[in-house]
Design a protein around this motif. Structure first.
Motif, PDB file in Angstrom:
ATOM      1  N   MET A   1       4.893   7.658 -16.295  1.00 37.68           N
ATOM      2  CA  MET A   1       4.294   6.380 -16.547  1.00 37.68           C
ATOM      3  C   MET A   1       4.869   5.324 -15.610  1.00 37.68           C
ATOM      4  O   MET A   1       4.122   4.569 -15.020  1.00 37.68           O
ATOM      5  CB  MET A   1       4.536   6.017 -17.997  1.00 37.68           C
ATOM      6  N   SER A   2       6.184   5.280 -15.482  1.00 32.76           N
ATOM      7  CA  SER A   2       6.788   4.295 -14.595  1.00 32.76           C
ATOM      8  C   SER A   2       6.450   4.601 -13.140  1.00 32.76           C
ATOM      9  O   SER A   2       6.352   3.696 -12.312  1.00 32.76           O
ATOM     10  CB  SER A   2       8.292   4.251 -14.799  1.00 32.76           C
ATOM     11  N   HIS A   3       6.279   5.880 -12.834  1.00 36.14           N
ATOM     12  CA  HIS A   3       5.904   6.262 -11.473  1.00 36.14           C
ATOM     13  C   HIS A   3       4.527   5.705 -11.119  1.00 36.14           C
ATOM     14  O   HIS A   3       4.319   5.227  -9.999  1.00 36.14           O
ATOM     15  CB  HIS A   3       5.929   7.788 -11.343  1.00 36.14           C
ATOM     16  N   ASP A   4       3.590   5.721 -12.063  1.00 37.09           N
ATOM     17  CA  ASP A   4       2.256   5.169 -11.827  1.00 37.09           C
ATOM     18  C   ASP A   4       2.321   3.654 -11.605  1.00 37.09           C
ATOM     19  O   ASP A   4       1.602   3.108 -10.765  1.00 37.09           O
ATOM     20  CB  ASP A   4       1.334   5.490 -13.009  1.00 37.09           C
ATOM     21  N   ALA A   5       3.150   2.965 -12.352  1.00 33.55           N
ATOM     22  CA  ALA A   5       3.278   1.512 -12.205  1.00 33.55           C
ATOM     23  C   ALA A   5       3.854   1.160 -10.849  1.00 33.55           C
ATOM     24  O   ALA A   5       3.406   0.217 -10.183  1.00 33.55           O
ATOM     25  CB  ALA A   5       4.136   0.959 -13.325  1.00 33.55           C
ATOM     26  N   SER A   7       3.758   3.035  -8.051  1.00 33.84           N
ATOM     27  CA  SER A   7       2.813   3.356  -6.982  1.00 33.84           C
ATOM     28  C   SER A   7       1.679   2.335  -6.911  1.00 33.84           C
ATOM     29  O   SER A   7       1.212   1.988  -5.831  1.00 33.84           O
ATOM     30  CB  SER A   7       2.260   4.773  -7.150  1.00 33.84           C
ATOM     31  N   SER A   8       1.227   1.815  -8.052  1.00 30.03           N
ATOM     32  CA  SER A   8       0.183   0.787  -8.011  1.00 30.03           C
ATOM     33  C   SER A   8       0.733  -0.506  -7.405  1.00 30.03           C
ATOM     34  O   SER A   8       0.040  -1.206  -6.667  1.00 30.03           O
ATOM     35  CB  SER A   8      -0.389   0.535  -9.398  1.00 30.03           C
ATOM     36  N   TRP A   9       1.998  -0.845  -7.694  1.00 28.46           N
ATOM     37  CA  TRP A   9       2.614  -2.029  -7.119  1.00 28.46           C
ATOM     38  C   TRP A   9       2.766  -1.872  -5.617  1.00 28.46           C
ATOM     39  O   TRP A   9       2.504  -2.801  -4.853  1.00 28.46           O
ATOM     40  CB  TRP A   9       3.987  -2.239  -7.772  1.00 28.46           C
ATOM     41  N   VAL A  10       3.141  -0.686  -5.149  1.00 25.78           N
ATOM     42  CA  VAL A  10       3.293  -0.419  -3.721  1.00 25.78           C
ATOM     43  C   VAL A  10       1.945  -0.514  -3.033  1.00 25.78           C
ATOM     44  O   VAL A  10       1.822  -1.075  -1.940  1.00 25.78           O
ATOM     45  CB  VAL A  10       3.956   0.966  -3.489  1.00 25.78           C
ATOM     46  N   ASP A  11       0.898   0.015  -3.666  1.00 25.87           N
ATOM     47  CA  ASP A  11      -0.443  -0.066  -3.075  1.00 25.87           C
ATOM     48  C   ASP A  11      -0.897  -1.516  -2.937  1.00 25.87           C
ATOM     49  O   ASP A  11      -1.530  -1.894  -1.954  1.00 25.87           O
ATOM     50  CB  ASP A  11      -1.448   0.719  -3.926  1.00 25.87           C
ATOM     51  N   LYS A  12      -0.585  -2.342  -3.932  1.00 26.87           N
ATOM     52  CA  LYS A  12      -0.968  -3.757  -3.866  1.00 26.87           C
ATOM     53  C   LYS A  12      -0.163  -4.504  -2.800  1.00 26.87           C
ATOM     54  O   LYS A  12      -0.642  -5.474  -2.215  1.00 26.87           O
ATOM     55  CB  LYS A  12      -0.761  -4.417  -5.222  1.00 26.87           C
ATOM     56  N   ALA A  13       1.058  -4.062  -2.560  1.00 24.22           N
ATOM     57  CA  ALA A  13       1.931  -4.748  -1.614  1.00 24.22           C
ATOM     58  C   ALA A  13       1.647  -4.392  -0.169  1.00 24.22           C
ATOM     59  O   ALA A  13       2.091  -5.087   0.740  1.00 24.22           O
ATOM     60  CB  ALA A  13       3.385  -4.431  -1.937  1.00 24.22           C
ATOM     61  N   LYS A  14       0.923  -3.323   0.066  1.00 22.69           N
ATOM     62  CA  LYS A  14       0.634  -2.921   1.440  1.00 22.69           C
ATOM     63  C   LYS A  14      -0.245  -3.964   2.116  1.00 22.69           C
ATOM     64  O   LYS A  14      -1.189  -4.474   1.533  1.00 22.69           O
ATOM     65  CB  LYS A  14      -0.066  -1.561   1.473  1.00 22.69           C
TER      66      LYS A  14
END
Length: 90
Positions: A1-5, A7-14
């Motif tokens: 669950m924390s891994h999904d959060a 990865s979504s934050w990293v995708d938004k930060a790109k």
């Protein structure tokens, strides 16, 4: 669950890659350089109203009122002198 959060934050930060701009879309904007004569005329037209007021009612050596053409000539000579002084300073 924390891994999904994470990865979504990293995708938004790109940062998205800059779009490729073709040569035809590039416009070069250059400041238009006025000719020396146009600059002299522009300055003379700004000086002339003050000279017109200054020479109002003034008569020449023949007793005639000073003509507008003579005042314009004085303004042009003054403007030309201003331009020459500026060029000599450079």
């Amino acid at each position: 669950m924390s891994h999904d959060a994470i990865s979504s934050w990293v995708d938004k930060a790109k940062i998205p890659a800059a779009p490729v701009v073709s040569q035809s879309a590039v416009k070069v904007v250059r400041r238009e350089v006025q000719s020396r004569g146009n600059v002299i005329m522009e300055i003379a037209e700004k000086i002339r109203p003050f000279l017109q007021k200054m020479f109002e009612g003034v008569r020449d050596e023949n007793g005639m009122l000073l003509q507008s053409a003579h005042i314009r000539g004085i303004a042009l000579n003054m403007a030309q002198g201003i331009i020459k002084e500026q060029e000599n300073k450079k």
